[in-house]
Design a protein around this motif. Structure first.
Motif, PDB file in Angstrom:
ATOM      1  N   MET A  61      -9.113  -0.464   5.858  1.00 20.19           N
ATOM      2  CA  MET A  61      -8.198   0.339   6.693  1.00 20.19           C
ATOM      3  C   MET A  61      -9.089   1.195   7.572  1.00 20.19           C
TER       4      MET A  61
ATOM      5  N   ARG B  94     -11.624  11.616   9.481  1.00 18.99           N
ATOM      6  CA  ARG B  94     -11.236  12.583   8.455  1.00 18.99           C
ATOM      7  C   ARG B  94     -11.548  14.011   8.920  1.00 18.99           C
TER       8      ARG B  94
ATOM      9  N   TRP C 197       0.044   1.390  10.248  1.00 21.91           N
ATOM     10  CA  TRP C 197      -0.505   2.411   9.369  1.00 21.91           C
ATOM     11  C   TRP C 197      -0.387   3.834   9.897  1.00 21.91           C
ATOM     12  N   TRP C 198       0.254   4.757   9.125  1.00 20.71           N
ATOM     13  CA  TRP C 198       0.097   6.209   9.369  1.00 20.71           C
ATOM     14  C   TRP C 198       0.622   6.640  10.747  1.00 20.71           C
TER      15      TRP C 198
ATOM     16  N   ARG D   9      -9.463   1.761  -5.237  1.00 15.69           N
ATOM     17  CA  ARG D   9      -9.851   2.389  -3.986  1.00 15.69           C
ATOM     18  C   ARG D   9     -11.306   2.832  -4.042  1.00 15.69           C
TER      19      ARG D   9
ATOM     20  N   HIS E 238       0.967   5.492  -2.022  1.00 18.57           N
ATOM     21  CA  HIS E 238       0.255   6.477  -2.839  1.00 18.57           C
ATOM     22  C   HIS E 238       1.159   6.913  -3.987  1.00 18.57           C
TER      23      HIS E 238
ATOM     24  N   ARG F 256       4.126   8.565  -0.152  1.00 25.93           N
ATOM     25  CA  ARG F 256       3.433   9.460  -1.098  1.00 25.93           C
ATOM     26  C   ARG F 256       4.440  10.081  -2.067  1.00 25.93           C
TER      27      ARG F 256
ATOM     28  N   ASP G 149       3.104   3.240   2.776  1.00 22.16           N
ATOM     29  CA  ASP G 149       2.177   4.373   2.627  1.00 22.16           C
ATOM     30  C   ASP G 149       2.885   5.581   2.002  1.00 22.16           C
TER      31      ASP G 149
ATOM     32  N   LEU H   5      -5.207  17.826   3.971  1.00 22.11           N
ATOM     33  CA  LEU H   5      -4.830  16.413   4.112  1.00 22.11           C
ATOM     34  C   LEU H   5      -4.137  16.145   5.458  1.00 22.11           C
TER      35      LEU H   5
ATOM     36  N   TYR I 288       5.211  17.001   2.502  1.00 23.96           N
ATOM     37  CA  TYR I 288       4.489  15.805   2.972  1.00 23.96           C
ATOM     38  C   TYR I 288       3.527  16.270   4.065  1.00 23.96           C
ATOM     39  N   HIS I 289       2.293  15.792   4.044  1.00 27.43           N
ATOM     40  CA  HIS I 289       1.329  16.391   4.973  1.00 27.43           C
ATOM     41  C   HIS I 289       1.681  16.130   6.436  1.00 27.43           C
ATOM     42  N   TYR I 290       2.468  15.067   6.686  1.00 25.48           N
ATOM     43  CA  TYR I 290       2.913  14.837   8.071  1.00 25.48           C
ATOM     44  C   TYR I 290       3.742  16.045   8.541  1.00 25.48           C
TER      45      TYR I 290
ATOM     46  N   SER J   5     -10.680   3.094   3.066  1.00 24.46           N
ATOM     47  CA  SER J   5     -10.411   3.505   4.456  1.00 24.46           C
ATOM     48  C   SER J   5     -11.765   3.827   5.077  1.00 24.46           C
TER      49      SER J   5
ATOM     50  N   HIS K 295       0.836  -1.211   0.000  1.00 22.04           N
ATOM     51  CA  HIS K 295       0.000   0.000   0.000  1.00 22.04           C
ATOM     52  C   HIS K 295       0.868   1.257   0.000  1.00 22.04           C
TER      53      HIS K 295
HETATM   54  O1  HDL Z   1      -6.313   6.516   3.545  1.00 28.82           O
HETATM   55  C1  HDL Z   1      -5.116   6.245   3.392  1.00 28.82           C
HETATM   56  O2  HDL Z   1      -4.660   5.454   2.524  1.00 28.82           O
HETATM   57  C2  HDL Z   1      -4.142   6.957   4.311  1.00 28.82           C
HETATM   58  O3  HDL Z   1      -2.880   6.319   4.205  1.00 28.82           O
HETATM   59  C3  HDL Z   1      -4.070   8.420   3.921  1.00 28.82           C
HETATM   60  O4  HDL Z   1      -3.700   8.507   2.560  1.00 28.82           O
HETATM   61  C4  HDL Z   1      -3.141   9.276   4.768  1.00 28.82           C
HETATM   62  O5  HDL Z   1      -3.265  10.622   4.372  1.00 28.82           O
HETATM   63  C5  HDL Z   1      -1.687   8.895   4.652  1.00 28.82           C
HETATM   64  O6  HDL Z   1      -0.992   9.320   3.760  1.00 28.82           O
HETATM   65  N1  HDL Z   1      -1.208   8.125   5.619  1.00 28.82           N
HETATM   66  O7  HDL Z   1       0.102   7.743   5.636  1.00 28.82           O
END
Ligand code: HDL
Ligand code: ZN
Length: 434
Positions: A278, A283, A345-346, A190, A48, A377, A375, A291, A68-70, A243, A46
């Protein structure tokens, strides 16, 4: 528990006659585990990320890494800038601010900031630079295709699961163009916008000539199944994925409950395709962060037991966003062989929590789980996400092997290789039959 004497520990007798080169003591064992887990290739189920054929959707380089949104969420904790002021900046000004705030004025201690440091270090760039001049010059000089090869090689990732949205205009264009997608990149279909936003999805399905309406009458159900059939045909996805919020319930008298029951699960059965759930995302906890504004909540894990029990011929890939739910998921997985726990995850993809989750999985499930996905991106992230995960999984696996040694059974080098291959790709490949 009979403790083997040190002598026995140093020279344990293997049931199948340990071959030469097998661990003769815990130090040798640790070395073997580290070496084998470093060299075992990964199927990253998994991400993006996008194949090169998706053009602009394929993100890489320092300005994407820093946006990166983090990191955006973390930047707001230190900077006085408001979200609206930040979003008004153009991308390079945003990354300048993030670099200055998180890497110059403050120590980059979080997983996400250390990840950027690790990527820069891998390419021999100054991790204490006062600005982004040097890194921008480096990335600007990269050939995109060569860069992808280089990152995949460093990260030792052979296959990438994408996240594909059949309602996204930019993606639809590529899929409909008939472009030959790089075979190392695999689709994952998805379903979020269909299952979590049906009212908005209806006009988009109609635009693709599916006769659907907001109320889920028989025609709409049939047409939505036809939509999935057509996109499965086009994408050949590894699995269907979605998700789901922390309050996800099933069965449920709701649009989502009806679509899962009458469209998604029958489609999985008909195509023999796995369903990835997931669960636990809240949200837009702070919509101003876009994001970066999502959060998490704890779920009643019995929902997974019910869906697995009710659909014994569907194979489920499941992960949760809450740390407590991960332990509960291990217990439910012991009850249902059609349930495969995966990933940290995340908000769980942090060393202290990955260590805990991976150890409890070995203790409760042996090797019958998939320890991680990145995960990612931005392409470069594969480097640090997999470097960090390999070390943490090696730590947990070594502790389990050490316990096995102390209980009186050696593991051979061959067995370590086999376990590592299962964990990093084999369990997933056999689950989705790819
Ligand atoms: O829903 C998802 O797949 C999550 O992983 C989101 O994309 C989230 O924003 C993300 O990037 N998490 O790592
Ligand atoms: Zn994701």
């Amino acid at each position: 528990m009979t403790n083997l004497t040190t002598k026995q520990l140093e020279y344990p007798i293997s049931q199948d006659g340990a071959g030469s080169g097998d661990a003769r003591d815990v130090h040798e064992l640790r070395k073997q585990v580290d070496e084998i887990l470093q060299k075992t290739p990964v199927f990253d189920l998994h991400t993006h990320l996008f194949a090169p054929e998706f053009g602009e959707l394929n993100l890489w380089g320092i300005d994407e890494l820093l946006n990166y949104h983090y990191l955006i969420a973390e930047m707001f904790r230190f900077s006085s800038i408001t979200p609206s002021e930040f979003w008004a900046l153009e991308k390079t000004k945003q990354s300048d601010l993030i670099w200055q705030t998180l890497f110059v004025e403050n120590t980059p201690l979080s997983e996400a900031t250390r990840g950027v440091v690790s990527v820069l270090n891998t390419f021999g760039l100054d991790t204490r630079a006062k600005d982004l001049r040097e890194s921008r010059e480096f990335f600007a000089a990269q050939n995109p295709a060569d860069f992808i090869e280089r990152v995949l090689k460093i990260a030792n990732v052979t296959d990438i699961g994408m996240t594909n949205d059949p309602l996204d205009e930019a993606e639809i264009k590529v899929w409909k163009s008939g472009a030959k997608i790089d075979s190392r990149f695999h689709a994952a279909l998805r379903l979020d916008r269909i299952l979590n936003g049906w009212t908005d999805a209806v006009p988009l399905l109609q635009k693709q000539n599916y006769e659907v309406s907001a109320n889920l009458d028989a025609t709409t159900i049939g047409e939505t199944r036809r939509f999935l059939d057509d996109w499965i045909q086009l994408m050949n996805p590894l699995y269907l994925g979605v998700s789901l919020p922390d309050d996800f319930a099933y069965p449920e008298e709701s649009i989502r409950g009806k679509l899962i029951k009458e469209v998604v699960l029958p489609t999985c059965k008909e195509h023999g395709i796995s369903l990835s759930l997931m669960i636990g995302v809240r949200r837009r906890v702070n919509p101003a962060l876009k994001l970066a504004g999502d959060g998490l909540g704890r779920t009643d894990v019995s929902v997974v037991a019910r869906i697995c029990e009710e659909n014994p011929d569907v194979k489920f890939l499941v992960t949760f966003l809450s740390r407590e739910n991960q332990h509960e998921l291990c217990v439910v997985a012991r009850k249902f062989a059609n349930l495969m726990p995966f990933g940290c995850w995340w908000f769980l993809n942090n060393a202290s929590i990955v260590a805990e989750i991976t150890r409890e999985r070995f203790e409760l499930l042996g090797t019958s789980f998939i320890p991680q996905h990145s995960d990612a991106r931005i392409f470069d992230q594969l480097i640090y996400k997999w470097n960090h995960s390999r070390q943490l999984i090696a730590d947990a696996l070594f502790k389990s092997y050490k316990g096995l040694l102390e209980d009186g059974r050696i593991v051979t080098g061959k067995e370590i290789e086999c376990d590592a291959a299962k964990l990093f790709s084999g369990n997933f490949r056999s689950w989705v039959a790819k």
